[in-house]
Design a protein around this motif. Structure first.
Motif, PDB file in Angstrom:
ATOM      1  N   ILE A 172     -30.204  37.243 -71.431  1.00  0.00           N
ATOM      2  CA  ILE A 172     -31.449  37.124 -70.937  1.00  0.00           C
ATOM      3  C   ILE A 172     -32.842  35.752 -71.652  1.00  0.00           C
ATOM      4  CG2 ILE A 172     -33.923  36.918 -69.233  1.00  0.00           C
ATOM      5  CD1 ILE A 172     -32.684  39.464 -68.402  1.00  0.00           C
ATOM      6  N   VAL A 173     -32.685  35.677 -73.251  1.00  0.00           N
ATOM      7  CA  VAL A 173     -33.445  35.197 -73.919  1.00  0.00           C
ATOM      8  C   VAL A 173     -32.548  33.635 -74.766  1.00  0.00           C
ATOM      9  CG1 VAL A 173     -34.081  34.978 -76.599  1.00  0.00           C
ATOM     10  CG2 VAL A 173     -35.225  37.430 -74.821  1.00  0.00           C
ATOM     11  N   MET A 174     -31.010  34.624 -74.876  1.00  0.00           N
ATOM     12  CA  MET A 174     -30.528  33.124 -74.652  1.00  0.00           C
ATOM     13  C   MET A 174     -30.125  32.077 -74.070  1.00  0.00           C
ATOM     14  SD  MET A 174     -27.286  32.151 -74.174  1.00  0.00           S
ATOM     15  CE  MET A 174     -26.167  33.922 -73.560  1.00  0.00           C
ATOM     16  N   LEU A 175     -30.205  32.490 -72.409  1.00  0.00           N
ATOM     17  CA  LEU A 175     -30.331  31.846 -71.213  1.00  0.00           C
ATOM     18  C   LEU A 175     -31.347  30.798 -70.868  1.00  0.00           C
ATOM     19  CD1 LEU A 175     -27.845  33.618 -68.300  1.00  0.00           C
ATOM     20  CD2 LEU A 175     -27.379  32.084 -70.463  1.00  0.00           C
ATOM     21  N   VAL A 176     -32.570  31.680 -71.466  1.00  0.00           N
ATOM     22  CA  VAL A 176     -33.666  31.129 -71.314  1.00  0.00           C
ATOM     23  C   VAL A 176     -34.258  30.056 -71.775  1.00  0.00           C
ATOM     24  CG1 VAL A 176     -36.883  31.170 -70.527  1.00  0.00           C
ATOM     25  CG2 VAL A 176     -34.935  32.976 -69.662  1.00  0.00           C
ATOM     26  N   ILE A 177     -34.231  30.971 -73.219  1.00  0.00           N
ATOM     27  CA  ILE A 177     -34.459  29.637 -74.257  1.00  0.00           C
ATOM     28  C   ILE A 177     -33.197  28.624 -74.793  1.00  0.00           C
ATOM     29  CG2 ILE A 177     -35.177  29.700 -76.738  1.00  0.00           C
ATOM     30  CD1 ILE A 177     -36.704  31.356 -76.307  1.00  0.00           C
ATOM     31  N   CYS A 222     -28.890  26.496 -84.447  1.00  0.00           N
ATOM     32  CA  CYS A 222     -27.682  27.173 -84.192  1.00  0.00           C
ATOM     33  C   CYS A 222     -26.881  27.772 -85.192  1.00  0.00           C
ATOM     34  CB  CYS A 222     -27.781  26.172 -82.869  1.00  0.00           C
ATOM     35  SG  CYS A 222     -28.859  25.794 -81.358  1.00  0.00           S
ATOM     36  N   LEU A 223     -26.815  26.577 -86.143  1.00  0.00           N
ATOM     37  CA  LEU A 223     -25.267  27.461 -86.750  1.00  0.00           C
ATOM     38  C   LEU A 223     -26.034  27.922 -87.907  1.00  0.00           C
ATOM     39  CD1 LEU A 223     -22.727  24.261 -86.002  1.00  0.00           C
ATOM     40  CD2 LEU A 223     -23.343  26.456 -84.925  1.00  0.00           C
ATOM     41  N   LEU A 224     -27.177  27.777 -88.870  1.00  0.00           N
ATOM     42  CA  LEU A 224     -28.047  28.324 -89.663  1.00  0.00           C
ATOM     43  C   LEU A 224     -27.833  29.883 -89.660  1.00  0.00           C
ATOM     44  CD1 LEU A 224     -29.067  26.475 -91.720  1.00  0.00           C
ATOM     45  CD2 LEU A 224     -31.673  27.351 -90.513  1.00  0.00           C
ATOM     46  N   PRO A 225     -27.919  29.944 -88.593  1.00  0.00           N
ATOM     47  CA  PRO A 225     -27.723  31.906 -88.710  1.00  0.00           C
ATOM     48  C   PRO A 225     -26.241  32.204 -89.647  1.00  0.00           C
ATOM     49  CG  PRO A 225     -28.623  31.687 -86.813  1.00  0.00           C
ATOM     50  CD  PRO A 225     -27.924  29.903 -87.150  1.00  0.00           C
ATOM     51  N   TYR A 233     -32.268  39.476 -82.253  1.00  0.00           N
ATOM     52  CA  TYR A 233     -29.908  39.692 -81.316  1.00  0.00           C
ATOM     53  C   TYR A 233     -29.888  38.339 -80.834  1.00  0.00           C
ATOM     54  CZ  TYR A 233     -29.013  44.531 -82.469  1.00  0.00           C
ATOM     55  OH  TYR A 233     -29.165  45.995 -82.680  1.00  0.00           O
ATOM     56  N   GLY A 234     -31.019  37.767 -80.344  1.00  0.00           N
ATOM     57  CA  GLY A 234     -30.694  36.526 -79.924  1.00  0.00           C
ATOM     58  C   GLY A 234     -30.768  35.408 -81.414  1.00  0.00           C
ATOM     59  N   LEU A 249     -27.406  33.471 -81.418  1.00  0.00           N
ATOM     60  CA  LEU A 249     -27.172  31.478 -81.525  1.00  0.00           C
ATOM     61  C   LEU A 249     -25.594  30.503 -81.390  1.00  0.00           C
ATOM     62  CD1 LEU A 249     -29.789  30.278 -80.787  1.00  0.00           C
ATOM     63  CD2 LEU A 249     -30.431  29.732 -82.736  1.00  0.00           C
ATOM     64  N   PRO A 250     -24.766  31.190 -82.768  1.00  0.00           N
ATOM     65  CA  PRO A 250     -23.647  30.019 -83.697  1.00  0.00           C
ATOM     66  C   PRO A 250     -23.245  30.224 -82.367  1.00  0.00           C
ATOM     67  CG  PRO A 250     -24.756  31.604 -85.275  1.00  0.00           C
ATOM     68  CD  PRO A 250     -25.889  31.841 -83.862  1.00  0.00           C
ATOM     69  N   PHE A 251     -22.647  31.683 -81.966  1.00  0.00           N
ATOM     70  CA  PHE A 251     -21.900  32.143 -80.893  1.00  0.00           C
ATOM     71  C   PHE A 251     -21.997  31.202 -79.338  1.00  0.00           C
ATOM     72  CE2 PHE A 251     -21.926  35.147 -83.855  1.00  0.00           C
ATOM     73  CZ  PHE A 251     -20.562  35.336 -84.169  1.00  0.00           C
ATOM     74  N   ALA A 252     -23.129  31.505 -79.095  1.00  0.00           N
ATOM     75  CA  ALA A 252     -23.763  30.982 -77.752  1.00  0.00           C
ATOM     76  C   ALA A 252     -23.512  29.161 -77.995  1.00  0.00           C
ATOM     77  CB  ALA A 252     -25.050  31.698 -77.709  1.00  0.00           C
ATOM     78  N   TYR A 253     -24.227  28.626 -78.560  1.00  0.00           N
ATOM     79  CA  TYR A 253     -24.224  27.148 -78.932  1.00  0.00           C
ATOM     80  C   TYR A 253     -23.117  26.459 -78.795  1.00  0.00           C
ATOM     81  CZ  TYR A 253     -24.924  22.508 -80.982  1.00  0.00           C
ATOM     82  OH  TYR A 253     -24.551  21.499 -80.768  1.00  0.00           O
ATOM     83  N   ARG A 254     -21.862  27.564 -79.387  1.00  0.00           N
ATOM     84  CA  ARG A 254     -20.093  26.706 -79.551  1.00  0.00           C
ATOM     85  C   ARG A 254     -19.665  26.259 -78.247  1.00  0.00           C
ATOM     86  NH1 ARG A 254     -18.099  29.329 -84.435  1.00  0.00           N
ATOM     87  NH2 ARG A 254     -19.341  27.702 -86.244  1.00  0.00           N
ATOM     88  N   ALA A 255     -20.013  27.973 -76.903  1.00  0.00           N
ATOM     89  CA  ALA A 255     -19.210  28.006 -76.431  1.00  0.00           C
ATOM     90  C   ALA A 255     -20.352  26.873 -74.816  1.00  0.00           C
ATOM     91  CB  ALA A 255     -19.626  29.570 -75.745  1.00  0.00           C
TER      92      ALA A 255
END
Lengths: 313, 276
Positions: free
Chosen positions: B84-89, B112-115, B149-150, B154-160
């Motif tokens: 939810i955090v990922m989707l909303v932000i 987003c890739l910084l982590p 965890y958000g 971040l790197p995985f979600a951003y790429r997708a």
């Protein structure tokens, strides 16, 4: 068809000028939307600042504070302590060794996968299995290796019963630094497959055709085209593997319950007991040391990736 | 013709291919097989049976394994809140940047890739003080860990999501909808999100897999999730810990397999969809 399209577009031109300017609208549209659009970036910026920027800043900054909260360099000086230097040496050695083995074995697997159907069953299974082992294994890989080469592990017992080989003849090394090598390779090879395969797929078939039409053999192709083009990607992936092993914590934490042979474990003991070398805030100094190594490695990585992107246009 | 073209490709021969994949595959199967073998052992007298698996599945979870069940519940809650955090932000920000601030795309990508560069073990050093404030604001519920965890997903979600964003023409789609009278909310909910569903779905799946496997942050902030519970249980009952580790690995594998099936961008279909 064309008439219908015009009739759809035409009335809109009169009604909504913005739609007409759609092709080059930057200046006019930005003026109208700047304020609300900009506000839309606030949640993301605030979130990144609070949960990425702030923790990183605190982690790096606390290294410069002594127990009473005033500025001091004693913790940074502690990074030069022989014990800490050995730990960094262990971490770097372990990461380098597993990165080299992982990248060579992984690259061989990528080579074997050239020409397979990217949406086929084989590739789906390899991709998913690689993803699981490379990124989500952590603690579970430690269990896997206890079950495999632990004191009662399957392979340990088999080797002893069938060949009389005792892999722990010189003491049980699984729970110490050497014991990390095999589990680390186990997640490095899959990571290499994930990151290096796209580079191999970027090799253009025209290059192979050009090579063949100029009378080149398979060996010329790899020696004159494949290897030179892939070298930056390969080195980049090697660095990524190094960074991955260097920052990995879960597998080591689950495997070694005592001792702190690598930096992440040292940070754990600094955080939980705060008595490493009798100093407080040493975790911050160690974190700073890790970040320095990571920034160097990842900067080189992005430079190499830029270099390799040249061939992937 | 096609046979001739094939001869030019740098493919390995079938023998080389299966030799490499076979050897590496077998070596990589050994630890998994060893885990299965381990859970089937019958104790001191030797031999194998399914008693431990049966014990775990036949109500065993209510008794001495209750801790694992609670921890699994925590991890599921964390996975849901993180998604939810990922989707909303993340998702609205990425769409907004694509539409309005293309010059910020590099900066967002960098953030987003910084982590990847900041290891979780370093992040946790600074998260401890942050979380003492978070606990005062939101209480000390397990779900608050999702904020951290958000960041790590971040790197995985951003790429997708970025892969999906690049495959569709966001600007044309939103302008078409706007010119037909749609408000921005309608554009987002009824035009853009449906087109981005593959990227969003695979970002969600990969976030779930990352959260279910996360250990570092939970362990050092003294929260209970599946992985920290497994480490504790493994000290008293290693068999149960290995059973759950196997199940978690298989579950993550199936999640990723599903991403491969669902999340693969099918350019042909989406481009005809956009032009018709």
């Amino acid at each position: 068809m064309a008439d219908a399209l015009v009739s759809v577009v035409a009335p809109l031109e009169g009604v909504e000028p913005a739609a007409v300017q759609a092709r080059r609208p930057e200046s006019s549209r930005r003026a109208a939307f700047t304020v609300p659009s900009f506000l839309g970036l606030v949640p993301f910026a605030a979130y990144i600042l609070l949960f990425l920027g702030l923790p990183t800043a605190i982690a790096l900054f606390t290294g410069f504070l002594d127990g009473t909260g005033s500025f001091s360099l004693t913790n940074i000086e502690a990074l030069a302590d022989p014990l800490i230097l050995t730990t960094f040496g262990n971490s770097i050695g372990l990461s380098a060794l597993t990165a080299v083995i992982g990248s060579v074995v992984g690259a061989a697997c990528c080579y074997a996968l050239i020409g397979t159907n990217p949406t086929g069953l084989l590739r789906s299974v390899v991709d998913s299995a690689s993803g699981v082992l490379a990124q989500f294994g952590g603690v579970m890989l430690a269990f896997a290796f206890v079950a495999t080469i632990g004191i009662q592990g399957m392979v340990t017992v088999y080797l002893k019963d069938s060949f009389g080989i005792d892999i722990f003849a010189d003491g049980v090394w699984l729970y110490e630094l050497p014991g990390l090598i095999l589990p680390y390779i186990y997640f490095q090879v899959p990571l290499m497959i994930i990151t290096f395969l796209p580079a191999l797929e970027g090799l253009k078939p025209q290059w192979a055709e050009a090579n063949a039409s100029l009378g080149g053999s398979r060996a010329t192709y790899w020696w004159r085209i494949g290897i030179p083009v892939l070298t930056p990607s390969f080195l980049g992936c090697l660095l990524l593997l190094f960074a991955n092993a260097f920052s990995s914590f879960a597998t080591a934490a689950a495997l070694t319950s005592q001792g702190s042979q690598i930096v992440p474990l040292q940070i754990r003991s600094a955080l939980t007991s705060e008595t490493v070398l009798g100093r407080e805030n040493l975790a911050g100094a160690l974190a700073l040391g890790m970040i320095v190594v990571m920034v160097i490695v990842m900067t080189l990585y992005s430079l190499l990736m830029k270099r390799s992107a040249k061939w992937q246009r | 013709m096609s046979g001739q073209a094939k001869a030019f490709r740098p493919e390995p021969s079938a023998l080389t291919r299966w030799l490499i994949l076979g050897i590496v595959g077998l070596v990589f199967l050994v630890p998994i097989i060893a885990m299965v073998e381990f859970t089937l052992r019958r104790g001191l007298e030797g031999g194998y049976d399914f008693s431990r698996w049966i014990a775990v599945f036949s109500g065993g979870l209510t008794g001495e394994y209750k801790g694992i069940l609670t921890a699994l519940g925590n991890s599921v809650v964390l996975a849901i809140v993180t998604v939810i955090v990922m989707l909303v932000i993340l998702v609205p920000t990425m769409i907004l940047v694509q539409l309005r601030f293309p010059y910020l795309r590099r900066a967002i990508e960098f953030l987003c890739l910084l982590p990847i560069t900041i290891p979780a073990i370093v992040l946790v050093v600074g998260l401890a003080p942050v979380y003492s404030v978070v606990a005062k604001m939101f209480g000390s519920g397990v779900w608050t860990l999702s904020f951290a965890y958000g960041i790590i997903v971040l790197p995985f979600a951003y790429r997708a999501i970025q892969a999906n964003l690049q495959a569709i023409d966001v600007i044309t789609l939103s302008e078409a909808a706007r010119s037909l009278g749609a408000g921005w909310l309608t554009v987002l909910l009824r035009v853009l999100l449906p087109n981005l569903r593959r990227g969003i779905l695979s970002a969600s799946f990969i976030s779930v897999a990352v959260v279910l496997g996360e250990y570092t942050i939970a362990a050092l902030l003294n929260r209970v999730n599946l992985q920290t519970a497994l480490v504790i249980v493994s000290k008293s009952d290693p068999f149960v810990a290995v059973i759950f580790a196997l199940l978690a690995l298989v579950f993550a594998f199936l999640l990723l397999l599903a991403i491969g099936r669902v999340g693969a961008p099918r350019r042909k279909r989406s481009s005809t969809g956009a032009s018709s």
